[in-house]
Write an enzyme that holds these catalytic residues in place. Sequence first.
Site, PDB file in Angstrom:
ATOM      1  CB  CYS A 132      -5.413   1.994   8.028  1.00  0.00           C
ATOM      2  SG  CYS A 132      -3.932   2.276   7.064  1.00  0.00           S
ATOM      3  CB  VAL A 133      -5.139   5.980   4.824  1.00  0.00           C
ATOM      4  CG1 VAL A 133      -4.353   6.247   6.083  1.00  0.00           C
ATOM      5  CG2 VAL A 133      -4.362   5.046   3.903  1.00  0.00           C
TER       6      VAL A 133
END
Length: 596
Positions: A564-565
């Site tokens: 996600c990051v």
Amino acid sequence: MSPKRLEPVGNYYVVPGFDFHTFKTIVTTAIQMLYERDSRRKFLPTDHWHMTSYFDMTQFVPAVVSEEQRQQDLRHAGTADQDEDVDMEEDSEEDIDDHSYSVSSRMFARSSRYAVMERLRRQKQKSYRERLLATIGPKLEILRNMAYILPFEARVRIFREFVHLDKLRRRNGFSDPDAWRANIMNLHGGWGESSPARSIIARHNAQIRRDSIFESAMNQFWELGEGLKEPIQITFIDDFGNEEAGIDGGGVTKEFLTCALMQVLSPDEEMFESNSGHAIYPNPTKFDQTRVSLRAKSIAEGSAEWDEQMASLMKRYEFIGRMIGKCLYEGILIDFVFAGFFLLKWTLSATDTVYRANLNDLREMDEELYQGMLLLKNYSGDVADFSTDFTVEDRVSRKGDRVLTETRNLIPNGDKIPVTNENRLLYISYVARHRLMVQPHLVTKAFLRGLGTIVDPVWLRMFNQNELQRLVGGDSLEIDVDDLRRNTIYGGLYVLGDDREEHPTIKLFWDVVQSLPDVDRRLLLKYVTSTPRAPLLGFAQLYPKFSIRDAGSDETRLPSTSTCVNLLKLPQYSTEEALKNKLLYAIRSNARFDLS
């Protein structure tokens, strides 16, 4: 006989019989068709279409962006006038309907003439506005009619600039999500209980259940419409009903979008089909399947429940379009490959040009059907021997269920018209048209409506279908390790000191990555970012940035990720051999979070 001279018509010189607009449309359409053919199956040299020697690219890109801004300002200034025209049109039509039952034919004719005059006035006004837009945007006209004369990378930069301008326009000049939220609070009286700011921001926030990401998103974000362009904030709810920790600095939004699309585009959902090359396109039989399912449940066609179910299906396709549009808008790459004939429809949705079904596109959709049509086309005997007519068999049941089909006419009374040697080419063209245009019409229309809600279809017109795939999913060129290294940020013990010297483990990591074949570099990129392709304009465009953080000193652990990051959690390996073995095991097993 001497050749005819070009004759002036108004302010334009045209070929006799053609005004300038018609002549331009014929020429640009013909060249566009050649370009599309070349983009599907290359027959011209590389860079044949480029005309960069005629343009100073350092000046052209900002000039185009400036023209787009001026045109948008003019469009917004004219919105009120256009709305008034629409109201007038609706009123005049209502007047005609009312009068047609109550007044004399003379009065009706007078009303009709008035309606015609109003329509002509609006057409003239629209034509004037289009000429005015073209006048203040000559470079935009080149871009919209002959974008292929510019290099792909230049068009990508223009696309990203158009998106940036749109963000600034919609967000009152604040592109940063937090700054936008702060500005909303300032404009609407702070964060009090009754403040409109609370309501505005709340509509852009959603609690998303992990077990039904797409459904949660559609239920909470559907009413936003174009507002989905603005910053959204996601809180995930786990399987136990608890809120997951996490600050959305772009990473949670990325995970939300990619996971929602993975969920709804999975084969189990049957919303999309895939061809033999695993490229996907909207399931053309989905509406038929839904009708059969509703009839099996004894739901009457035309009932409120029937209409609600069919409308819900249309909404799902439209929302899928919005979600993919949001990924394009935010520059988030998604690991899906779309069929070329489907992508071509994206590029034509903003123009008067109609998608033309052809045998090559049919081959991409259904190789078996294509081979059958090819056999029919080249058959040396009497085609009547096949006892075929102008009908087609459509499967209307879901995969795994008992096979149900419906016979449909390709043309009126097609079941009474046999296919012969003389009309077989017409039959083949109608089969291709049915499979590629008629059958998927509703699902494609809904998808494109959703896509166009977020991304201006005119912007997509700048790209052919192959380029659009790169815009959606990233570049398939070899991974540039040096570019990735320059644009990587570090956390924990790996943060660079004042001397800018890299940690020994980081040096080992880049030595290993540099030594890997491109296939393994792609596996690494997918392991960390969820897509195996690089951003089109390099890793400086990756959002969030590619990051590496230390994961302790236990060298028996495997590297893990937070996709996600775009974060790689890398233990402090002391030897190149240990690092390489652990890294390759992790990326090749595609283990991700379960190896944390």
